[in-house]
Scaffold this motif. Sequence first.
Motif, PDB file in Angstrom:
ATOM      1  N   GLY A  31       6.927  -1.187  -7.029  1.00 39.46           N
ATOM      2  CA  GLY A  31       6.574  -0.172  -7.898  1.00 39.46           C
ATOM      3  C   GLY A  31       7.205   1.425  -7.638  1.00 39.46           C
ATOM      4  O   GLY A  31       6.824   2.177  -8.526  1.00 39.46           O
TER       5      GLY A  31
ATOM      6  N   LEU B  75      -2.972  -7.137  -7.356  1.00 37.95           N
ATOM      7  CA  LEU B  75      -2.340  -6.302  -6.434  1.00 37.95           C
ATOM      8  C   LEU B  75      -1.662  -5.064  -7.118  1.00 37.95           C
ATOM      9  O   LEU B  75      -1.517  -4.022  -6.576  1.00 37.95           O
ATOM     10  CB  LEU B  75      -1.099  -7.231  -5.811  1.00 37.95           C
TER      11      LEU B  75
ATOM     12  N   LEU C 146       9.946  -2.213  10.334  1.00 38.67           N
ATOM     13  CA  LEU C 146      10.074  -2.801   8.593  1.00 38.67           C
ATOM     14  C   LEU C 146      10.940  -3.661   8.755  1.00 38.67           C
ATOM     15  O   LEU C 146      10.650  -4.923   7.755  1.00 38.67           O
ATOM     16  CB  LEU C 146      10.135  -1.601   8.046  1.00 38.67           C
TER      17      LEU C 146
ATOM     18  N   ALA D 195      -2.048  -1.761  -5.773  1.00 41.40           N
ATOM     19  CA  ALA D 195      -0.900  -1.077  -5.310  1.00 41.40           C
ATOM     20  C   ALA D 195      -0.354   0.077  -6.138  1.00 41.40           C
ATOM     21  O   ALA D 195       0.041   1.058  -5.447  1.00 41.40           O
ATOM     22  CB  ALA D 195       0.256  -2.150  -5.046  1.00 41.40           C
TER      23      ALA D 195
ATOM     24  N   MET E 150      -1.357  10.186  -4.841  1.00 38.29           N
ATOM     25  CA  MET E 150       0.171  10.894  -4.999  1.00 38.29           C
ATOM     26  C   MET E 150       0.120  12.084  -5.492  1.00 38.29           C
ATOM     27  O   MET E 150       0.720  13.188  -5.378  1.00 38.29           O
ATOM     28  CB  MET E 150       1.241   9.928  -5.024  1.00 38.29           C
TER      29      MET E 150
ATOM     30  N   GLU F 204       6.095   8.292 -13.246  1.00 41.97           N
ATOM     31  CA  GLU F 204       5.125   8.721 -13.281  1.00 41.97           C
ATOM     32  C   GLU F 204       4.778  10.139 -12.906  1.00 41.97           C
ATOM     33  O   GLU F 204       4.180  10.989 -13.522  1.00 41.97           O
ATOM     34  CB  GLU F 204       3.550   7.729 -12.902  1.00 41.97           C
TER      35      GLU F 204
ATOM     36  N   LEU G 160       8.590   2.948 -10.965  1.00 41.22           N
ATOM     37  CA  LEU G 160       7.225   3.234 -11.860  1.00 41.22           C
ATOM     38  C   LEU G 160       6.603   4.353 -11.369  1.00 41.22           C
ATOM     39  O   LEU G 160       6.275   5.527 -11.873  1.00 41.22           O
ATOM     40  CB  LEU G 160       6.587   2.133 -11.975  1.00 41.22           C
TER      41      LEU G 160
ATOM     42  N   LYS H  31       3.373 -10.579   8.577  1.00 38.75           N
ATOM     43  CA  LYS H  31       1.968 -10.305   8.012  1.00 38.75           C
ATOM     44  C   LYS H  31       0.843 -11.475   8.539  1.00 38.75           C
ATOM     45  O   LYS H  31       1.340 -12.824   8.401  1.00 38.75           O
ATOM     46  CB  LYS H  31       1.644 -10.193   6.423  1.00 38.75           C
TER      47      LYS H  31
ATOM     48  N   HIS I  56       9.340  -5.724   2.064  1.00 40.26           N
ATOM     49  CA  HIS I  56       8.097  -5.340   1.462  1.00 40.26           C
ATOM     50  C   HIS I  56       8.161  -4.115   0.516  1.00 40.26           C
ATOM     51  O   HIS I  56       7.159  -3.685   0.090  1.00 40.26           O
ATOM     52  CB  HIS I  56       7.113  -5.479   2.328  1.00 40.26           C
TER      53      HIS I  56
ATOM     54  N   LEU J   4       6.807  13.204  -1.698  1.00 38.34           N
ATOM     55  CA  LEU J   4       6.684  12.237  -1.223  1.00 38.34           C
ATOM     56  C   LEU J   4       6.926  12.031   0.234  1.00 38.34           C
ATOM     57  O   LEU J   4       6.413  11.257   1.087  1.00 38.34           O
ATOM     58  CB  LEU J   4       7.836  10.914  -1.960  1.00 38.34           C
TER      59      LEU J   4
ATOM     60  N   HIS K  18       6.835 -15.218   0.564  1.00 38.75           N
ATOM     61  CA  HIS K  18       6.624 -14.016   0.069  1.00 38.75           C
ATOM     62  C   HIS K  18       8.029 -13.899  -0.917  1.00 38.75           C
ATOM     63  O   HIS K  18       8.156 -13.168  -1.937  1.00 38.75           O
ATOM     64  CB  HIS K  18       6.954 -12.913   1.090  1.00 38.75           C
TER      65      HIS K  18
ATOM     66  N   ALA L 160       1.672   1.356   7.173  1.00 34.93           N
ATOM     67  CA  ALA L 160       1.828  -0.103   6.714  1.00 34.93           C
ATOM     68  C   ALA L 160       1.530  -0.921   7.947  1.00 34.93           C
ATOM     69  O   ALA L 160       2.059  -0.453   9.066  1.00 34.93           O
ATOM     70  CB  ALA L 160       3.468  -0.215   6.200  1.00 34.93           C
TER      71      ALA L 160
HETATM   72  C1  HEM Z   1       3.284   6.977  -4.920  1.00 37.54           C
HETATM   73  C2  HEM Z   1       2.811   5.797  -5.214  1.00 37.54           C
HETATM   74  C3  HEM Z   1       3.130   4.380  -4.374  1.00 37.54           C
HETATM   75  C4  HEM Z   1       3.213   4.408  -2.977  1.00 37.54           C
HETATM   76  C5  HEM Z   1       3.282   5.827  -2.077  1.00 37.54           C
HETATM   77  C6  HEM Z   1       3.520   3.254  -2.475  1.00 37.54           C
HETATM   78  C7  HEM Z   1       3.771   2.879  -1.401  1.00 37.54           C
HETATM   79  C8  HEM Z   1       3.843   1.423  -1.029  1.00 37.54           C
HETATM   80  C9  HEM Z   1       4.256   0.855   0.250  1.00 37.54           C
HETATM   81  C10 HEM Z   1       4.267   1.906   1.496  1.00 37.54           C
HETATM   82  C11 HEM Z   1       4.398  -0.332   0.341  1.00 37.54           C
HETATM   83  C12 HEM Z   1       4.712  -1.299   1.559  1.00 37.54           C
HETATM   84  C13 HEM Z   1       3.583  -1.642   2.284  1.00 37.54           C
HETATM   85  C14 HEM Z   1       3.951  -2.504   3.610  1.00 37.54           C
HETATM   86  O1  HEM Z   1       5.277  -2.670   3.691  1.00 37.54           O
HETATM   87  O2  HEM Z   1       3.133  -3.372   4.002  1.00 37.54           O
HETATM   88  C15 HEM Z   1       4.165  -0.852  -0.932  1.00 37.54           C
HETATM   89  C16 HEM Z   1       4.453  -2.122  -1.380  1.00 37.54           C
HETATM   90  C17 HEM Z   1       3.900  -2.455  -2.816  1.00 37.54           C
HETATM   91  N1  HEM Z   1       4.019  -1.682  -3.887  1.00 37.54           N
HETATM   92 FE1  HEM Z   1       3.764   0.454  -3.817  1.00 37.54          FE
HETATM   93  N2  HEM Z   1       3.324   2.421  -3.796  1.00 37.54           N
HETATM   94  C18 HEM Z   1       3.295   3.169  -4.957  1.00 37.54           C
HETATM   95  C19 HEM Z   1       3.053   2.832  -6.261  1.00 37.54           C
HETATM   96  C20 HEM Z   1       3.273   1.550  -6.746  1.00 37.54           C
HETATM   97  C21 HEM Z   1       3.094   1.111  -7.938  1.00 37.54           C
HETATM   98  C22 HEM Z   1       3.202   2.138  -9.299  1.00 37.54           C
HETATM   99  C23 HEM Z   1       3.097  -0.327  -7.993  1.00 37.54           C
HETATM  100  C24 HEM Z   1       3.033  -1.142  -9.254  1.00 37.54           C
HETATM  101  C25 HEM Z   1       2.645  -1.022 -10.154  1.00 37.54           C
HETATM  102  C26 HEM Z   1       3.323  -0.618  -6.556  1.00 37.54           C
HETATM  103  C27 HEM Z   1       3.562  -2.058  -6.331  1.00 37.54           C
HETATM  104  C28 HEM Z   1       3.692  -2.262  -5.064  1.00 37.54           C
HETATM  105  C29 HEM Z   1       3.683  -3.900  -4.632  1.00 37.54           C
HETATM  106  C30 HEM Z   1       3.586  -5.034  -5.512  1.00 37.54           C
HETATM  107  C31 HEM Z   1       4.081  -3.937  -3.472  1.00 37.54           C
HETATM  108  C32 HEM Z   1       4.185  -4.910  -2.552  1.00 37.54           C
HETATM  109  C33 HEM Z   1       5.740  -5.447  -2.293  1.00 37.54           C
HETATM  110  C34 HEM Z   1       5.938  -6.567  -1.799  1.00 37.54           C
HETATM  111  O3  HEM Z   1       5.157  -6.896  -0.618  1.00 37.54           O
HETATM  112  O4  HEM Z   1       6.972  -7.206  -1.553  1.00 37.54           O
HETATM  113  N3  HEM Z   1       3.250   0.260  -5.852  1.00 37.54           N
HETATM  114  N4  HEM Z   1       3.918   0.347  -1.757  1.00 37.54           N
END
Ligand code: HEM
Length: 400
Positions: free
Chosen positions: A352, A234, A48, A238, A246, A359, A355, A55, A348, A279, A90, A288
Amino acid sequence: MLDIDLNSPAFFADPYPVYAKLRAAAPICQLMPGIWLATRYRDADRILRDLRFGKDFLAGVARRYGKNAVDEPAFRMVNRFMLLMNPPEHTRLRTLVSKAFSVKQAPELRHLAQRETQRLIDGLYDLHRADLVKAFAYPLPVRVICALLDIQLEDHLRFLEDTQALVKVFELNPISATEIDAANRAAQAFERHFREICRERRKNPGNDLISLLLQAEEGEDRLSEDEIIANVVLLFLAGHETTANMIGNALLTLFRHPEQLDLLRKDLSLLPQAVNECLRYESSVHIAARVAMEDVGVGAVTIRRGETVYINLGAANRDPEIFSAPDRFQIRRPAMPNKPMPFGGGMHYCLGARLARIELETVLDMLFRRLPELRIEDIDNPTWKPTMTIRGLERLQSRW
Ligand code: HEM
């Protein structure tokens, strides 16, 4: 050759014995030519953070669905997500979107989460019985994101269907032509809807996330409308499936461990620790994906340029080299030198995460306070979704 099946009902019901076998015997295993799966924490963490891995979403699409598939609207939109970009694009997008997102401070996010949780529980209270996945876990994160974007309540249901259709493009196992059509329709509907909203917010800006994204700037740089639309979608994707699943996983896990649930109910100040442990133990995102930008040696294998590695976060979070008694669910787990990685790592790392934690804490807090009689049926044989990237329950029949 290891005898493993990553696509059977038994695997989806409990993937952890398979993960344990892989971590021990084949920590970087080849699933098919050009596709690897990494299951150990240290490898996951290293990949990572390693800039030689990045990507290349469209290459994977072309391999699985043919060259012409890259022009399908769903794949084209998803390819504009920051989640699927490499530096410098990015870095640029993440900086601008983070600027808008960071305007929303924790107390405001907590207030929104509490208000929406309260409303959902009010609606369910007198029913005394419901499927909490459908009636609670799914609507909640959509309501919170809609509130952040200042989008009408009546749009929730349509968005729910659209996100579920579009998120399928991330599945490890190829999806059907009908599912691709549904994902295309969802992408086009999102695009029409948010373009209209962008126009309106340019004229009448507010304090919502879309207005903040329209105003976000870094030096001379701003986000284009296409970038805003794709990255708002997204945030939906996401922040929606991930959090909804979750919530279900956390509830099931707590009810499956009544002594831990009692501990938490008696002392709700343990909520942040309990959420952390949920978690780690039963996270909703298990995979991922990264592509090798050049040949890279990882452990005993060489991942060749252009090959894909799936990082198994679910397996890494149960790695006995890192977490003592990893298959025990303990909300009072001693401080861990290495943090669980439900939110990924490196550039990456989930935007969120703050947030999502808010939640989850809010949901558990308010459900336990307002529904003290809450019980989950089907604790021993719940129906898990037949998907590997996202781990979650089909339903969670409950009484109170
Ligand atoms: C329990 C809830 C969540 C889990 C388990 C989770 C998990 C993840 C993981 C594993 C990644 C990385 C993916 C990668 O490396 O390819 C990621 C990226 C991301 N998540 Fe979450 N997520 C959660 C909630 C949220 C929330 C609530 C938001 C926004 C409203 C969010 C927005 C994003 C965004 C925008 C990315 C991309 C970041 C980037 O590429 O720089 N996620 N999430």
